[in-house]
Structures are given as structure tokens and as C-alpha cells.
Design an enzyme around this catalytic site. Structure first.
Site, PDB file in Angstrom:
ATOM      1  N   CYS A 275     -14.188   1.886   4.639  1.00  0.00           N
ATOM      2  CA  CYS A 275     -13.237   2.698   5.394  1.00  0.00           C
ATOM      3  C   CYS A 275     -13.915   3.994   5.819  1.00  0.00           C
ATOM      4  CB  CYS A 275     -12.002   3.020   4.564  1.00  0.00           C
ATOM      5  SG  CYS A 275     -10.854   4.039   5.509  1.00  0.00           S
TER       6      CYS A 275
ATOM      7  N   ASN B  62     -15.349  -3.582   9.678  1.00  0.00           N
ATOM      8  CA  ASN B  62     -14.376  -2.502   9.723  1.00  0.00           C
ATOM      9  C   ASN B  62     -14.606  -1.722  11.030  1.00  0.00           C
ATOM     10  OD1 ASN B  62     -12.458  -0.517   8.891  1.00  0.00           O
ATOM     11  ND2 ASN B  62     -12.945  -0.981   6.774  1.00  0.00           N
ATOM     12  N   THR B  63     -13.946  -0.614  11.190  1.00  0.00           N
ATOM     13  CA  THR B  63     -14.003   0.118  12.465  1.00  0.00           C
ATOM     14  C   THR B  63     -15.332   0.850  12.669  1.00  0.00           C
ATOM     15  OG1 THR B  63     -12.913   1.931  11.326  1.00  0.00           O
ATOM     16  CG2 THR B  63     -11.515   0.466  12.631  1.00  0.00           C
TER      17      THR B  63
ATOM     18  N   GLY C 280     -11.678  -6.481  17.593  1.00  0.00           N
ATOM     19  CA  GLY C 280     -11.368  -6.644  19.013  1.00  0.00           C
ATOM     20  C   GLY C 280     -10.792  -7.977  19.419  1.00  0.00           C
TER      21      GLY C 280
ATOM     22  N   GLY D 126      -6.516  -7.331  14.046  1.00  0.00           N
ATOM     23  CA  GLY D 126      -5.993  -6.037  13.627  1.00  0.00           C
ATOM     24  C   GLY D 126      -5.199  -5.387  14.739  1.00  0.00           C
TER      25      GLY D 126
HETATM   26  C1  LIG Z   1      -4.293   1.570  12.070  1.00  0.00           C
HETATM   27  C2  LIG Z   1      -5.379   0.852  11.326  1.00  0.00           C
HETATM   28  C3  LIG Z   1      -5.382   0.861   9.938  1.00  0.00           C
HETATM   29  C4  LIG Z   1      -6.387   0.187   9.231  1.00  0.00           C
HETATM   30  N1  LIG Z   1      -6.362   0.191   7.869  1.00  0.00           N
HETATM   31  C5  LIG Z   1      -7.303  -0.499   7.189  1.00  0.00           C
HETATM   32  C6  LIG Z   1      -7.266  -0.570   5.765  1.00  0.00           C
HETATM   33  O1  LIG Z   1      -6.365  -0.047   5.098  1.00  0.00           O
HETATM   34  N2  LIG Z   1      -8.261  -1.272   5.147  1.00  0.00           N
HETATM   35  C7  LIG Z   1      -9.266  -1.907   5.826  1.00  0.00           C
HETATM   36  O2  LIG Z   1     -10.137  -2.551   5.211  1.00  0.00           O
HETATM   37  N3  LIG Z   1      -9.305  -1.876   7.184  1.00  0.00           N
HETATM   38  C8  LIG Z   1      -8.363  -1.194   7.871  1.00  0.00           C
HETATM   39  N4  LIG Z   1      -8.408  -1.176   9.234  1.00  0.00           N
HETATM   40  C9  LIG Z   1      -9.485  -1.893   9.938  1.00  0.00           C
HETATM   41  C10 LIG Z   1      -9.020  -3.278  10.391  1.00  0.00           C
HETATM   42  O3  LIG Z   1      -8.642  -4.084   9.295  1.00  0.00           O
HETATM   43  C11 LIG Z   1     -10.145  -3.998  11.197  1.00  0.00           C
HETATM   44  O4  LIG Z   1     -11.271  -4.195  10.360  1.00  0.00           O
HETATM   45  C12 LIG Z   1     -10.592  -3.210  12.413  1.00  0.00           C
HETATM   46  O5  LIG Z   1      -9.510  -2.539  13.010  1.00  0.00           O
HETATM   47  C13 LIG Z   1     -11.260  -4.096  13.464  1.00  0.00           C
HETATM   48  O6  LIG Z   1     -10.397  -5.111  13.928  1.00  0.00           O
HETATM   49  P1  LIG Z   1      -9.463  -4.959  15.245  1.00  0.00           P
HETATM   50  O7  LIG Z   1     -10.346  -4.492  16.366  1.00  0.00           O
HETATM   51  O8  LIG Z   1      -8.881  -6.325  15.455  1.00  0.00           O
HETATM   52  O9  LIG Z   1      -8.422  -3.938  14.911  1.00  0.00           O
HETATM   53  C14 LIG Z   1      -7.412  -0.510   9.944  1.00  0.00           C
HETATM   54  C15 LIG Z   1      -7.383  -0.506  11.352  1.00  0.00           C
HETATM   55  C16 LIG Z   1      -6.398   0.142  12.042  1.00  0.00           C
HETATM   56  C17 LIG Z   1      -6.408   0.102  13.545  1.00  0.00           C
END
Ligand SMILES: Cc1cc2nc3c(=O)[nH]c(=O)nc-3n(C[C@H](O)[C@H](O)[C@H](O)COP(=O)(O)O)c2cc1C
Length: 306
Positions: free
Chosen positions: A131, A194-195, A246, A267
Site C-alpha cells: 500500500c 497494487n497502485t 486497469g 478494482g
Molecule cells: C479506493 C481504493 C482503495 C484501495 N484499497 C486497497 C486496500 O485496502 N488494499 C489493497 O491491497 N489494495 C487496495 N487498493 C488497490 C486495488 O486493490 C488494486 O490493486 C489497484 O487499484 C489496481 O487495480 P484497478 O486499476 O483495477 O483499480 C485500492 C484501490 C483503490 C482505488
């Protein structure tokens, strides 16, 4: 011809290869229909910590071109509250539950895993060492260091017999070596990714648009980047991968399978369209039928490399 959408990650058996990613899915009444639909492979909870966390100051999300930045800061009510109040609600749905855990030090991860090990409603643990919005007792994210990654995964491995998935950060120079450390320490699968760290600045106020200086970028803007990382790791490390970053359509999901992901998670796509995971499962099924394939597993890593 029956289409087989099932996949396995360690001991975890998923009926479909489509999950919801941690932190992006409400899991009570708001999504009950979807959870009952039998189309989701599994649900990854918001990350839990030993003690409740208030999270970061607002604003915690900002929309960006083709994506969003967030700096939630792992706000959660703590593991005890989850077990007492949320788990009974969630376990009504016949869907594998993957609980995401995080800590500030290695010992926290071991304690959380030990606590959750005997909870039969929990199918697997996802270890969030990536994170970007929280401080750890170390000077970096655990997932930015080979030895810390090894240490956390090992501590969890020694505390639970459940399937464990290490969720890695894209904010590193060599993700393959970090993935290898997770493998060496006993992970059963990898969550990638993750992000990505990012910023957005209000030019009138000359301040960050987030309550913190930077946050994590997600959504379609990061898809080519996360797909590349999945491909790199899949070729080098023999662990099943949950690909994410994404994905908002079945075509996106199929790209991740071809790159080497065994399953995928959505996500940010849930915020755009709460039904997206159901549509993705249907789209994968259509593709398999159209290409005379019997199982989604035939696609995993099937990218043609010249
Ligand atoms: C609002 C938000 C909250 C998130 N909270 C968590 C979290 O608590 N734990 C975690 O491992 N990843 C968290 N993520 C990351 C997502 O699980 C994911 O790995 C990331 O957003 C990439 O996927 P996506 O592009 O489909 O969103 C969060 C993402 C977003 C946008």
C-alpha cells in the site's frame, strides 16, 4: 459444450477467474445481488490491520484522465471488528473470501495470520505489503525490499496453513526479484499489482489535490504497465498470479490471461460499473466458446512470442 472457468491458486479453488480487488467493493447490501449471482470467483476484503486505522486526511480520491488517485491510508475498523460484525454478513454468500492483511512491522503480519488461521469462513489471506499510502516501521514499503518481502511472507507462512497471496507493488526497479523472494518464503500466489505512485496538483492553490502529497494511481491508465509486469513475473516465477490494474472489460481480462495471469481482479472498474465483474465473466465465456476452447486455463500464458 460446457465451459470450464475454474482455476486454482494454492488450495484455493475459484469457480470463475474473476475477483474483486481489495478496497474497491462494498460487501454488504449494496452488492448483495452480485455476491449471490455465483459469477464472482471470490472477494478480497479491504485490508485489515490489528488495530483500527483512521486513514489519511481528505480528500482521499481524485479523478485523473482514465483513472483515479487514492490516498485512503488503509482506513479500517480492525481485525476484531471484522470478525465480529462483518464476517457473519459475508459468510452468507457462498463465495471464497480472501482476507487482505497489513501491518507496520513484520510481527504484525504473523499475529494477524495466526488470528485468522482458525477462521473456517476465510479461504485465503492476501498479504498487502504494497500500500503506497501508509507508513511502516521500515523506511520503505515492505514490497520494495527483497529481504522485507521475504520476512513478511515467511512470518505469515509460519502462522497459517491457508493459501497465501503476496500482493506486490509496481513501484520498484525489479519486480521479478521481489516476486522471487515471495516465492522463496512460501507464498502460494502473487497479486500483481497494487497502485502506482502518482500526484495531482491544484494550480490555483498550489497544493496537492489529495489530502496527502501523493497517492496511488489505478484504473485504465495503468493497464499497459500492470500487464507488462504480470508478463515479466509470469515468465520468471512459478506461482499463479492474480492480475490486476486497469481491468474494466473482458478483453482486458483476456490480455492478462494471455500474459500469464491465472485469474484477475477488478478494482476501480467497480466504481465505474458495479456490474462489471459479471459482464467480464460473461465476456470470457463468449470468447472461449467463439474460439472452441473448453477451459480458461488454456489461455494462461498462451501469448505467442515471436
Ligand atoms: C479506493 C481504493 C482503495 C484501495 N484499497 C486497497 C486496500 O485496502 N488494499 C489493497 O491491497 N489494495 C487496495 N487498493 C488497490 C486495488 O486493490 C488494486 O490493486 C489497484 O487499484 C489496481 O487495480 P484497478 O486499476 O483495477 O483499480 C485500492 C484501490 C483503490 C482505488
Amino acid at each position: 459444450m460446457g465451459i470450464d472457468l475454474s482455476v486454482e491458486i494454492g488450495k484455493l479453488k475459484l469457480k470463475t477467474p474473476v475477483l474483486v480487488a481489495s478496497g474497491t467493493f462494498g460487501y454488504e447490501d449494496d452488492y448483495a445481488d452480485l455476491l449471490k449471482s455465483n459469477r464472482l470467483g471470490g472477494l478480497v476484503t479491504k485490508t485489515l490491520t490489528l488495530k483500527p486505522r483512521q486513514g489519511n486526511p481528505p480528500p482521499r480520491t481524485v479523478e485523473t484522465p482514465w483513472g483515479m488517485l487514492n490516498s485512503i491510508g488503509l482506513q479500517n475498523e480492525g481485525v476484531d471488528f471484522f470478525l465480529e460484525k462483518k464476517l457473519p454478513l459475508l459468510s452468507q454468500f457462498k463465495i471464497p473470501l480472501i482476507v487482505s492483511i497489513a501491518g507496520e512491522r513484520i510481527e504484525d503480519y504473523g499475529l494477524l495470520a495466526k488470528k485468522l488461521d482458525s477462521v473456517k469462513e476465510i479461504s485465503a489471506l492476501e498479504i498487502n505489503i504494497s500500500c503506497p499510502n501508509v507508513e511502516t516501521a521500515e523506511e520503505c514499503l515492505f514490497a520494495q525490499d527483497f529481504y522485507l518481502t521475504y520476512g513478511v511472507v515467511k512470518a505469515v507462512r509460519e502462522s497459517t496453513a491457508k493459501t497465501i497471496i503476496a500482493k506486490l507493488s509496481p513501484n520498484v526497479t525489479d519486480i521479478v526479484s521481489i516476486a522471487q523472494a515471495a516465492f522463496d518464503a512460501g507464498a502460494d500466489g502473487l497479486g500483481l499489482v497494487n497502485t502506482f505512485l502518482g500526484m495531482a496538483i491544484d494550480i490555483e492553490k498550489r497544493k496537492s489535490k489529495l489530502g496527502t502529497l501523493y497517492g496511488g494511481l489505478s484504473g485504465p491508465a495503468i493497464k499497459p504497465l500492470s500487464l507488462y509486469l504480470v508478463y515479466r513475473v509470469a515468465r520468471a516465477v512459478k506461482l499463479p498470479i492474480i492480475g490486476m490494474g486497469g481491468i474494466i472489460s473482458s478483453a482486458d481480462a483476456l490480455e492478462f490471461f494471455l500474459a500469464g495471469a491465472t485469474s484477475i481482479a477488478v478494482g476501480t472498474g467497480n466504481f465505474i460499473n458495479p456490474q462489471v465483474t459479471k459482464e467480464i465473466v460473461e465476456g470470457i465465456e463468449e470468447y472461449l466458446k467463439g474460439h472452441n476452447l473448453k477451459s480458461v486455463r488454456e489461455l494462461v500464458g498462451a501469448l505467442k512470442v515471436i
